[in-house]
Design a protein around this motif. Structure first.
Motif, short mmCIF file in Angstrom:
data_model
loop_
_atom_site.label_atom_id
_atom_site.label_comp_id
_atom_site.label_asym_id
_atom_site.label_seq_id
_atom_site.Cartn_x
_atom_site.Cartn_y
_atom_site.Cartn_z
N TYR A 22 0.83 -1.21 0.00
CA TYR A 22 0.00 0.00 0.00
C TYR A 22 0.86 1.26 0.00
N SER A 25 2.42 2.09 -3.27
CA SER A 25 1.51 2.63 -4.27
C SER A 25 1.35 4.14 -4.15
N LEU A 26 1.77 4.69 -2.99
CA LEU A 26 1.61 6.12 -2.73
C LEU A 26 2.93 6.87 -2.65
N TYR A 27 4.01 6.13 -2.40
CA TYR A 27 5.28 6.76 -2.02
C TYR A 27 6.42 6.13 -2.81
N TYR A 96 -5.38 2.90 6.76
CA TYR A 96 -4.81 3.28 5.47
C TYR A 96 -4.98 4.78 5.21
N SER A 97 -6.11 5.33 5.63
CA SER A 97 -6.34 6.75 5.45
C SER A 97 -5.32 7.57 6.26
N GLN A 100 -2.00 7.38 4.62
CA GLN A 100 -2.01 8.22 3.43
C GLN A 100 -1.79 9.68 3.81
N ALA A 105 -0.42 12.19 0.83
CA ALA A 105 -0.90 11.69 -0.46
C ALA A 105 -2.41 11.72 -0.56
N ASN A 106 -3.06 12.57 0.23
CA ASN A 106 -4.52 12.64 0.17
C ASN A 106 -4.99 13.07 -1.22
N THR A 107 -6.01 12.41 -1.69
CA THR A 107 -6.52 12.72 -3.02
C THR A 107 -7.53 13.86 -2.99
N TYR A 186 -9.47 9.67 3.88
CA TYR A 186 -8.81 10.02 2.62
C TYR A 186 -9.06 11.47 2.21
#
Length: 243
Positions: A22, A25-27, A96-97, A100, A105-107, A186
């Motif tokens: 996980y 996928s963000l970092y 996970y939130s 993140q 990496a918040n969307t 998120y």
């Protein structure tokens, strides 16, 4: 760093593998594993460590293991997040939130100044906390939320001091405890904590406000507390959870 614990600690490797996947996928920075035999996942570029505390009966930890590890790495300017393995089962999205958010990496980003402050009904408050706060619902008296386009995106709650915790060491003339604050999963609501706290102060005019930081995730000297004007008073002993 020296290894301070000589006993065998069985790592919850499936969870660590999933967390690593996980995070990857963000970092895109360096990700180290089993750092000095003490940190499961370490991101040196961010000074961020992540440990999974396995709750299986076969695993034995020293009494002060989590606190001592937190203290050690806090002094080295490493933020160490310690996650209970059951949280990865029952509260995976919340975990996970929060990770993140740590990775920035918040969307979705919302500015608090564009939101409307409302009192939140108890049932809506409980549902929001169960879905978005690692500790879930509470017994709050004051419940304030930020609404963006008529959707609740952030909440802060308060109650009078608990007898076992607050009444022996704080002035109870007009003292309140801040017990929950969180944003929608998120989602980064910029300035939410400061705006909600200022609204509470204007409306209730308390003499004192205190709060407890969960050192598995945060700290009393985190940006959230400092920005809101809190001062670190002391560090308590271990808390206990039953699962």
């Amino acid at each position: 760093f020296p290894v301070r614990y000589s006993h065998e600690i069985t790592k919850h490797k499936p969870n660590i593998h999933k967390l690593t996947t996980y995070i990857s996928s963000l970092y895109s920075g360096n990700i180290l594993h089993n750092y000095h035999n003490e940190i499961d996942i370490y991101l040196p570029d961010l000074g961020l460590g992540i440990n999974v505390i396995n709750l299986k009966d076969s695993v034995s930890y020293e009494k002060n293991y989590t606190r001592d590890l937190y203290t050690k790495y806090n002094q080295l300017n490493v933020k160490l997040i310690q996650i209970f393995s059951d949280e990865l089962i029952n509260k995976k999205d919340i975990v996970y939130s929060r990770l993140q958010n740590e990775l920035k990496a918040n969307t979705t980003t919302i500015f608090a100044r564009k939101c409307e402050i409302r009192n939140v009904a108890p049932n809506i408050k409980n549902t929001f906390l169960d879905q978005n706060h690692i500790q879930g619902r509470d017994q709050a008296f004051h419940k304030y939320g930020l609404y963006y386009q008529n959707e609740l995106v952030s909440i802060m709650t308060f109650r009078k001091p608990r007898t076992a915790i607050g009444k022996t060491n704080v002035d109870n003339g007009d003292t309140w405890e801040l017990i929950r604050f969180c944003n929608k999963k998120y989602t980064n609501v910029v300035g939410a904590a400061s705006r909600l706290l200022k609204h509470f102060i204007r409306e209730v005019q308390p003499q004192h406000i205190y709060s407890f930081a969960d050192n598995r995730w945060s700290s009393p000297t985190s940006n959230l507390y400092l920005t809101c004007g809190f001062t670190h008073v002391s560090t308590s002993q271990h808390g206990y959870w039953y699962t």
